[in-house]
Design a protein around this motif. Structure first.
Motif, PDB file in Angstrom:
ATOM      1  N   ALA A 191      61.209 -29.098  29.863  1.00 48.84           N
ATOM      2  CA  ALA A 191      62.796 -29.597  29.736  1.00 48.84           C
ATOM      3  C   ALA A 191      63.075 -30.065  30.832  1.00 48.84           C
ATOM      4  N   ILE A 192      63.585 -29.062  32.166  1.00 47.18           N
ATOM      5  CA  ILE A 192      63.467 -30.349  32.838  1.00 47.18           C
ATOM      6  C   ILE A 192      63.422 -31.284  34.049  1.00 47.18           C
ATOM      7  N   ARG A 193      62.123 -31.421  34.415  1.00 43.07           N
ATOM      8  CA  ARG A 193      61.681 -33.150  34.484  1.00 43.07           C
ATOM      9  C   ARG A 193      61.748 -33.877  33.276  1.00 43.07           C
ATOM     10  N   TYR A 194      62.255 -33.450  31.823  1.00 47.00           N
ATOM     11  CA  TYR A 194      62.193 -34.526  31.227  1.00 47.00           C
ATOM     12  C   TYR A 194      63.384 -34.820  30.996  1.00 47.00           C
ATOM     13  N   GLN A 196      62.544 -44.553  18.446  1.00 48.63           N
ATOM     14  CA  GLN A 196      63.412 -43.968  19.567  1.00 48.63           C
ATOM     15  C   GLN A 196      64.793 -43.927  19.832  1.00 48.63           C
ATOM     16  N   LYS A 197      64.772 -43.096  18.462  1.00 44.51           N
ATOM     17  CA  LYS A 197      65.725 -43.039  17.098  1.00 44.51           C
ATOM     18  C   LYS A 197      65.997 -40.957  17.706  1.00 44.51           C
ATOM     19  N   THR A 198      67.548 -40.684  17.543  1.00 41.80           N
ATOM     20  CA  THR A 198      67.461 -39.293  17.562  1.00 41.80           C
ATOM     21  C   THR A 198      66.796 -38.260  16.788  1.00 41.80           C
ATOM     22  N   LEU A 199      66.776 -37.452  16.185  1.00 36.24           N
ATOM     23  CA  LEU A 199      66.323 -36.811  15.040  1.00 36.24           C
ATOM     24  C   LEU A 199      66.960 -36.304  15.005  1.00 36.24           C
ATOM     25  N   ARG A 200      67.205 -35.819  12.866  1.00 33.47           N
ATOM     26  CA  ARG A 200      68.175 -35.093  12.965  1.00 33.47           C
ATOM     27  C   ARG A 200      67.858 -34.190  12.662  1.00 33.47           C
ATOM     28  N   LEU A 201      67.812 -32.455  12.741  1.00 36.55           N
ATOM     29  CA  LEU A 201      67.688 -31.789  11.702  1.00 36.55           C
ATOM     30  C   LEU A 201      69.042 -31.147  10.943  1.00 36.55           C
ATOM     31  N   TRP A 202      69.839 -31.003   9.655  1.00 38.64           N
ATOM     32  CA  TRP A 202      70.235 -31.070   9.621  1.00 38.64           C
ATOM     33  C   TRP A 202      71.809 -30.652  10.692  1.00 38.64           C
ATOM     34  N   LYS A 203      72.588 -29.950  11.484  1.00 40.97           N
ATOM     35  CA  LYS A 203      73.187 -30.257  12.565  1.00 40.97           C
ATOM     36  C   LYS A 203      72.703 -30.041  13.745  1.00 40.97           C
ATOM     37  N   TRP A 204      71.631 -29.970  13.415  1.00 42.34           N
ATOM     38  CA  TRP A 204      71.285 -29.879  15.445  1.00 42.34           C
ATOM     39  C   TRP A 204      70.553 -31.254  15.259  1.00 42.34           C
ATOM     40  N   ARG A 205      70.715 -32.251  16.276  1.00 39.36           N
ATOM     41  CA  ARG A 205      70.282 -33.086  16.924  1.00 39.36           C
ATOM     42  C   ARG A 205      69.788 -33.157  17.944  1.00 39.36           C
ATOM     43  N   ILE A 206      68.024 -34.021  17.731  1.00 37.31           N
ATOM     44  CA  ILE A 206      67.810 -33.674  18.522  1.00 37.31           C
ATOM     45  C   ILE A 206      66.699 -34.659  19.390  1.00 37.31           C
ATOM     46  N   PRO A 207      66.896 -35.159  20.494  1.00 38.75           N
ATOM     47  CA  PRO A 207      66.338 -36.608  21.333  1.00 38.75           C
ATOM     48  C   PRO A 207      65.630 -36.610  21.603  1.00 38.75           C
ATOM     49  N   HIS A 208      65.482 -38.313  20.986  1.00 36.80           N
ATOM     50  CA  HIS A 208      63.648 -39.019  21.176  1.00 36.80           C
ATOM     51  C   HIS A 208      63.128 -38.233  21.867  1.00 36.80           C
ATOM     52  N   LEU A 209      61.891 -37.797  21.869  1.00 38.18           N
ATOM     53  CA  LEU A 209      61.111 -37.506  23.456  1.00 38.18           C
ATOM     54  C   LEU A 209      59.411 -38.942  23.880  1.00 38.18           C
ATOM     55  N   PRO A 210      59.688 -39.034  24.416  1.00 41.16           N
ATOM     56  CA  PRO A 210      58.276 -39.704  24.695  1.00 41.16           C
ATOM     57  C   PRO A 210      56.790 -38.466  24.346  1.00 41.16           C
ATOM     58  N   LEU A 211      55.903 -39.509  23.716  1.00 41.52           N
ATOM     59  CA  LEU A 211      54.078 -38.624  22.962  1.00 41.52           C
ATOM     60  C   LEU A 211      54.024 -37.788  24.220  1.00 41.52           C
ATOM     61  N   LYS A 212      53.692 -38.378  25.044  1.00 49.29           N
ATOM     62  CA  LYS A 212      53.193 -37.207  26.286  1.00 49.29           C
ATOM     63  C   LYS A 212      54.181 -35.693  26.082  1.00 49.29           C
TER      64      LYS A 212
END
Length: 321
Positions: free
Chosen positions: A77-80, A191-207
């Motif tokens: 996470a820190i490296r990302y 490339q969009k941010t994922l939304r799960l209910w109230k949470w937003r998950i930033p887009h992550l590269p496939l790797k």
């Protein structure tokens, strides 16, 4: 009117959630008693004593490896996020936050609070800390669904009717893998941010997505292995079957919000594994597992956190002088 209704619902949730956890904990203790009341305490103690030292050492070694894997969540996470935090600090925050939050109940809240306590001191913003916490929690869940999906399809377990499981194990496995596949496809194509209910998950590269799933899957596989090596050699149980039961029991413990899933985890394990392993032998393995996987890391993490806070307060007092 809506404001009053929202306040009323919030009060119900605040009161109802701890009450539900308490009731579930009581029911779990009763279920364990029903399973074990025919055995004497001496028999249960003997079942723990009968575990060979070699198995105990192997389980302890797996626990150490598992703690090492915990540090990989924060490192990735820190490296990302491209932040500058030393591995020593990341490892400390990851292990202490994960171990304590997994044992005190309401893991998401405790995990967030502890990570914020550490990373905000080391210069990260609240938003960055929130992203790290979300990254770690999502990774943890994805790994559970990945391992569970494969195990439930390859070697489905038999769930007793007493648990009133709403869907078939095959369907559960397929659903888990569908969620993971959708997540990977979204990482690859969107490339969009994922939304799960109230949470937003930033887009992550496939790797990065593949890396987080791999790390979490290893976490689950090794954690279940700690319990499996503590089972008696006479147990007629394959590791994949044990892994499937372990995943369901841990999920039940997390949902219950009972600290460490205490009682709930044991109840599910007893109900699903007692046909293959005698209840007295099984409770011995469960007690040993609790000691190695939960209590030893928890004791060390609490001590480390206490020393950290003491040192931090002393440093702040010195600077004021």
């Amino acid at each position: 009117m809506n404001q009053y209704l929202n306040r009323y619902l919030k009060v119900i949730i605040r009161i109802g959630s701890p009450l539900f956890s308490l009731v579930l904990f009581g029911v779990s203790i009763w279920a364990i008693y029903e399973q074990l009341h025919q055995y004497r305490l001496s028999e249960v103690v003997a079942s723990v004593s009968d575990i060979p030292l070699t198995q105990g050492f192997v389980a302890f070694g797996l626990m150490v490896i598992n703690c090492g894997i915990m540090t990989c969540y924060d490192t990735l996470a820190i490296r990302y996020l491209r932040q500058s935090v030393t591995y020593r600090k990341m490892a400390f925050a990851a292990i202490v936050s994960s171990v304590i939050s997994n044992n005190v109940g309401f893991a998401l809240l405790a995990n967030s609070a502890l990570r914020y306590r550490f990373y905000s001191t080391w210069g990260l913003t609240p938003l960055q800390v929130a992203r790290i916490t979300a990254f770690c929690n999502v990774s943890y869940g994805l790994g559970q669904m990945t391992v569970g999906g494969v195990v439930f399809l390859v070697e489905p377990i038999s769930v007793p009717k007493i648990l009133h499981f709403p869907i078939s194990i095959h369907l559960l496995g397929a659903g888990c893998l569908a969620v993971v596949a959708s997540y990977l496809i979204a990482s690859a194509l969107s490339q969009k941010t994922l939304r799960l209910w109230k949470w937003r998950i930033p887009h992550l590269p496939l790797k990065v997505s593949i890396a987080q799933i791999t790390i979490s899957s290893l976490d689950w596989v090794i954690a279940a292995g700690i319990f499996y090596v503590l089972l008696p050699s006479s147990a007629v149980l394959s590791y994949p079957a044990c892994l499937g039961v372990y995943l369901l029991a841990q999920a039940a413990g997390v949902i219950s919000n009972v600290p460490g899933g205490l009682g709930v985890f044991e109840t599910v394990m007893l109900l699903l594994l007692s046909p293959s392993v005698g209840s007295s032998k099984l409770i011995g393995a469960l007690l040993a597992f609790r000691g190695i996987y939960n209590f030893i890391p928890l004791g060390m993490s609490v001590m480390a956190f206490g020393l950290y806070e003491l040192r931090r307060n002393i440093t702040q007092s010195t600077h004021r002088i």
